[in-house]
Design a protein around this motif. Structure first.
Motif, PDB file in Angstrom:
ATOM      1  N   PHE A  31       0.832  -1.204   0.000  1.00 24.02           N
ATOM      2  CA  PHE A  31       0.000   0.000   0.000  1.00 24.02           C
ATOM      3  C   PHE A  31       0.865   1.252   0.000  1.00 24.02           C
ATOM      4  N   SER A  34       2.674   1.624  -3.398  1.00 20.08           N
ATOM      5  CA  SER A  34       1.778   1.989  -4.500  1.00 20.08           C
ATOM      6  C   SER A  34       1.345   3.443  -4.406  1.00 20.08           C
ATOM      7  N   VAL A  35       1.062   3.929  -3.196  1.00 23.39           N
ATOM      8  CA  VAL A  35       0.668   5.333  -3.027  1.00 23.39           C
ATOM      9  C   VAL A  35       1.807   6.264  -3.438  1.00 23.39           C
ATOM     10  N   ILE A  38       2.174   6.210  -7.306  1.00 21.14           N
ATOM     11  CA  ILE A  38       1.118   6.987  -7.957  1.00 21.14           C
ATOM     12  C   ILE A  38       1.389   8.481  -7.832  1.00 21.14           C
ATOM     13  N   ALA A  39       1.833   8.912  -6.621  1.00 21.43           N
ATOM     14  CA  ALA A  39       2.164  10.323  -6.425  1.00 21.43           C
ATOM     15  C   ALA A  39       3.344  10.746  -7.295  1.00 21.43           C
ATOM     16  N   GLU A  50      10.379  10.706   0.329  1.00 22.41           N
ATOM     17  CA  GLU A  50       9.651   9.735  -0.479  1.00 22.41           C
ATOM     18  C   GLU A  50      10.577   8.682  -1.082  1.00 22.41           C
ATOM     19  N   LYS A 293      -0.382  12.425   4.011  1.00 27.31           N
ATOM     20  CA  LYS A 293      -0.868  11.931   2.726  1.00 27.31           C
ATOM     21  C   LYS A 293      -1.166  10.433   2.786  1.00 27.31           C
ATOM     22  N   LEU A 294      -0.238   9.660   3.333  1.00 31.54           N
ATOM     23  CA  LEU A 294      -0.440   8.217   3.448  1.00 31.54           C
ATOM     24  C   LEU A 294      -1.575   7.891   4.410  1.00 31.54           C
ATOM     25  N   THR A 297      -4.948   8.603   2.706  1.00 32.65           N
ATOM     26  CA  THR A 297      -5.219   7.591   1.680  1.00 32.65           C
ATOM     27  C   THR A 297      -5.610   6.260   2.297  1.00 32.65           C
ATOM     28  N   LEU A 298      -4.932   5.891   3.397  1.00 31.42           N
ATOM     29  CA  LEU A 298      -5.283   4.641   4.078  1.00 31.42           C
ATOM     30  C   LEU A 298      -6.691   4.707   4.661  1.00 31.42           C
ATOM     31  N   THR A 301      -9.132   4.437   1.890  1.00 36.14           N
ATOM     32  CA  THR A 301      -9.199   3.066   1.368  1.00 36.14           C
ATOM     33  C   THR A 301     -10.001   2.159   2.289  1.00 36.14           C
TER      34      THR A 301
END
Length: 312
Positions: A31, A34-35, A38-39, A50, A293-294, A297-298, A301
């Motif tokens: 996860f 992938s995040v 995508i960013a 990052e 951000k993570l 998104t989590l 999701t």
């Protein structure tokens, strides 16, 4: 029959525990990776934080997968580990990923320290200005060091298996443990030094951040308003202190693993391996919840998953 039942139940329990930890950890790191990917595709750029998180997520995903495969083969198909060069390759890959995981984690702590801590030291200010280049060199150095260790592991395991076969074939069973310990001692020594250096880097970075926070708090004590620098210090310290605790537990487990490596069916060794498999998952969760951000998104999701479950 009772002894066979106990051995079988122990093996089943080990596979179940390791499998649950492995697949949960692989999902968490997949996860995160992938995040970040995508960013990266959206903004076509990557900052140092990052880069470290992406490298760390990939290493941990592969490490958990190879660890599960090694555990599964050693319990279900142990004869596969006697086929040359299966044990050598698996051990070398696992060692490379494990050291990469530990050293890149230490690099992340160093990055937090250089990025957030404030000191007037000339050398520290120089490092702070060159942080992006330093991160790239740290990642490259971690990969090269892990590669050297993995090559060394392959050679040691290959020699140990050759002597194991020769000693067993000649009937010299009483010499086997001495030869195995003699082969693995240089490997354990080098691994211990590598673990200790990474551990000291984490602890030293945490102490520097703590001292920086204390100095900043004493200077801003009269200011009643909300200070963004203070908030950054507190968030970073929460993340790095929680990581320091998990890293300390993992370091202790690594030392115990080296001590009990030549002893079979030892409960201390099994507990150490379980905690080592939990470390990549726990620390990745800490990183996810410390990154806005993570974290968003989590939560998004998981909330979508709940909504789909309710619709079904």
């Amino acid at each position: 029959s009772q002894g066979k039942f106990n051995a079988t139940s122990y093996d089943v329990m080990a596979i179940v525990i390791v499998s649950l930890q492995t697949f949960a950890g692989m999902w968490i790191n997949a996860f995160m990776t992938s995040v970040l990917c995508i960013a990266w595709l959206k903004k076509k750029s990557f900052n140092s934080n990052e880069k470290i998180l992406l490298f760390l997520g990939c290493c941990r995903f592969c490490f958990l997968g190879i660890t599960w495969a090694y555990c599964f083969l050693s319990i279900i198909y142990p004869r596969c580990l006697y086929v040359h060069p299966v044990p050598q390759i698996l051990s070398a890959i696992q060692s490379f990923l494990n050291f990469s995981n530990l050293w890149v984690s230490a690099c992340l702590c160093i990055f937090y320290c250089l990025k957030i801590a404030n000191f007037r030291n000339t050398f520290f200010i120089y490092l702070k200005g060159k942080i992006d280049r330093i991160v790239s060199w740290l990642l490259l150095g971690s990969g090269l060091f892990s590669l050297v260790i993995s090559i060394f592991v392959y050679n040691i395991i290959d020699e140990a298996h050759s002597d194991n076969f020769n000693s067993t074939g000649q009937g010299n069973f009483w010499k086997l443990n001495i030869k195995m310990d003699g082969h693995f001692f240089p490997l354990f020594f080098l691994s211990g030094v590598g673990f200790a250096i990474a551990f000291m880097a984490v602890i030293f970075s945490a102490l520097l951040l703590l001292f920086s926070l204390w100095r900043h708090k004493s200077k801003m004590q009269t200011n009643s308003g909300k200070n963004l620098s203070m908030d950054a210090h507190v968030k970073a310290m929460k993340s790095i202190l929680s990581f320091s605790f998990t890293y300390s537990v993992n370091f202790a487990c690594l030392i115990l693993t080296m001590i009990y490596a030549t002893k079979k069916s030892n409960p201390v060794l099994f507990l150490s391996l379980v905690l080592q498999c939990a470390f990549p998952s726990v620390h990745s969760l800490i990183l996810i919840f410390s990154n806005q951000k993570l974290k968003k998104t989590l939560c998004r999701t998981l909330s979508c998953g709940k909504c789909k479950g309710c619709m079904r």
